[in-house]
Design an enzyme around this catalytic site. Structure first.
Site, PDB file in Angstrom:
ATOM      1  CD  GLN A 126      -3.732 -25.466   2.231  1.00 42.40           C
ATOM      2  OE1 GLN A 126      -3.710 -25.789   3.148  1.00 42.40           O
ATOM      3  NE2 GLN A 126      -3.167 -24.426   1.527  1.00 42.40           N
ATOM      4  CB  ALA A 172       0.945 -27.615  -4.916  1.00 39.52           C
ATOM      5  CB  THR A 173       2.426 -23.336  -8.080  1.00 43.14           C
ATOM      6  OG1 THR A 173       1.760 -22.630  -6.897  1.00 43.14           O
ATOM      7  CG2 THR A 173       2.427 -22.342  -9.245  1.00 43.14           C
ATOM      8  CB  THR A 219      20.508 -30.522 -10.642  1.00 42.03           C
ATOM      9  OG1 THR A 219      21.249 -30.524 -11.806  1.00 42.03           O
ATOM     10  CG2 THR A 219      21.067 -31.116  -9.447  1.00 42.03           C
ATOM     11  CB  SER A 277       2.959 -28.044  -1.869  1.00 39.16           C
ATOM     12  OG  SER A 277       4.066 -27.155  -2.048  1.00 39.16           O
ATOM     13  CB  CYS A 327      -0.394 -17.621  -3.969  1.00 40.22           C
ATOM     14  SG  CYS A 327       0.464 -19.296  -3.384  1.00 40.22           S
ATOM     15  CG  ASN A 337      -6.480 -21.844  -1.040  1.00 39.78           C
ATOM     16  OD1 ASN A 337      -7.314 -22.026  -1.900  1.00 39.78           O
ATOM     17  ND2 ASN A 337      -5.987 -20.538  -0.990  1.00 39.78           N
TER      18      ASN A 337
END
Length: 376
Positions: free
Chosen positions: A180, A71-72, A242, A200, A327, A152
């Site tokens: 979330q 997600a970041t 890739t 994510s 984080c 979050n």
């Protein structure tokens, strides 16, 4: 046995998902970009099927799913990727909230440093932004509105439905960080007025290292995103490199299982919440955020007169919790989320986040209470 209560930081990988991942690591290990042989073609089919699976959970089109590392990265592509469009059109106003994840706030700060006007809406102790405040801030030159699906740290669900409805006649792009809520509360994300969605896998019992950006078309027009990296042209040029086929396959299975098993998981999380609240009741915890709009697997509390670090040390070997976002935990900064909610500083310093899942075994809350009382 130590009970893990930090599922908002990351969930364990579902055993069925882990088996799927290992199958693709060990047996179907082709590069999805290699179209000249069977291994590559099989890998491409796996990716295409995964794209279709994830798209179906959000009523999106297959080609609107852009795989990322999480997600970041999806947040960064969505926000910074719109920057050149704002520069080109002169629409340099952005509306967001003061409780967003750093993965949104820091890209927004970078846009502000380059000449954009970023307006962060504050909110009160409820932890839920008022949709009317967000919409009132929108102007003719607003390029983007970015509001997370649920916070979050507090688990408070934000009013996406009202915001998307209020933006119905405006050209501003609507971005939602749904790390979330994806796989737990998908319905608001199926609204086609939501242009950009960050996901994510490791928040939904999938592997770390993979996520997605949903970039919905408006009619036939894709969101005008400029890639942040170049080289290879994968993912429609927005995210070259890739593709991690085993992780993508695992993400898709995790998404499919979350969709299929949602009612049972929801009921289990609600029942566990009742156990947590009952177990901690002797400590008279202060609960942060409006509990009428809270995800059933998240609780943010302060224990009066106690520092969060001391409580976590006391609970070591018994239960594992956090005192903020994973984080930013290394920085030991007071929660910007609780500060934006006008929570008193002493409560912020004592705040704990507990988050669980349908897989979480019972905890010994009597022991947890006794350990905390021994601190006083």
């Amino acid at each position: 046995m130590t009970i893990y209560l930090d599922h908002n930081a990351t969930t364990p990988v579902d055993k069925r998902v882990a088996d799927e991942i290992m199958h693709h690591f060990l047996e179907e290990y082709g590069n999805a970009g290699s179209r000249t042989h069977e291994h590559g073609q099989n890998a491409a089919r796996v990716v295409n099927q995964a794209r279709a699976t994830i798209a179906a959970t959000l009523d999106a089109r297959d080609d609107e799913v852009i795989f990322t590392s999480g997600a970041t990265e999806a947040d960064n592509i969505a926000l910074l990727g719109l920057g050149p469009e704002g520069q080109r059109t002169g629409r340099r106003h952005i509306v967001s909230t003061a409780i967003e994840h750093k993965a949104v706030l820091e890209p927004l700060q970078r846009l502000a440093d380059s000449g954009f006007e970023v307006e962060l809406i504050r909110l009160g102790v409820s932890g839920r932004v008022a949709a009317e405040d967000v919409l009132a801030a929108v102007r003719a030159d607003t390029l983007l509105v970015s509001v997370m699906a649920a916070n979050n740290e507090t688990g408070v669900i934000q009013p996406l439905e009202q915001i998307s409805e209020g933006l119905g006649g405006h050209d501003a792009y609507l971005h939602v960080d749904a790390a979330q809520t994806y796989g737990k509360k998908n319905e608001p994300l199926r609204d086609h007025r939501v242009d950009l969605i960050s996901l994510s896998a490791h928040k939904v019992f999938g592997p770390k290292g993979v996520g997605a950006l949903i970039a919905r078309r408006r009619g036939y027009r894709r969101p005008p995103l400029t890639p942040l990296t170049v080289g290879g042209g994968q993912e429609r040029g927005l995210r070259p490199g890739t593709l991690p086929v085993p992780l993508i396959a695992g993400f898709a299975l995790a998404a499919e299982l979350a969709d299929k098993e949602h009612p049972e998981r929801l009921a289990a999380c609600q029942a566990y919440r009742d156990e947590v609240l009952a177990g901690l009741a002797p400590l008279s915890p202060l609960v942060h955020g409006d509990q009428d709009y809270c995800l059933p697997h998240v609780l943010n509390i302060s224990l009066p007169g106690l520092d969060s670090e001391a409580v976590m040390v006391a609970w070591r070997g018994l239960i594992e919790v956090s005192n903020g976002s994973a984080c930013t935990s290394a920085s030991y900064e007071p929660s910007h989320v609780l500060a934006a909610m006008d929570v008193p500083e002493e409560q912020i310093l004592g705040a704990l986040r507990l988050s669980w899942s349908h897989l979480t075994p019972p905890a010994d809350w009597a022991d947890a209470v006794a350990r905390v009382r021994a601190l006083v």
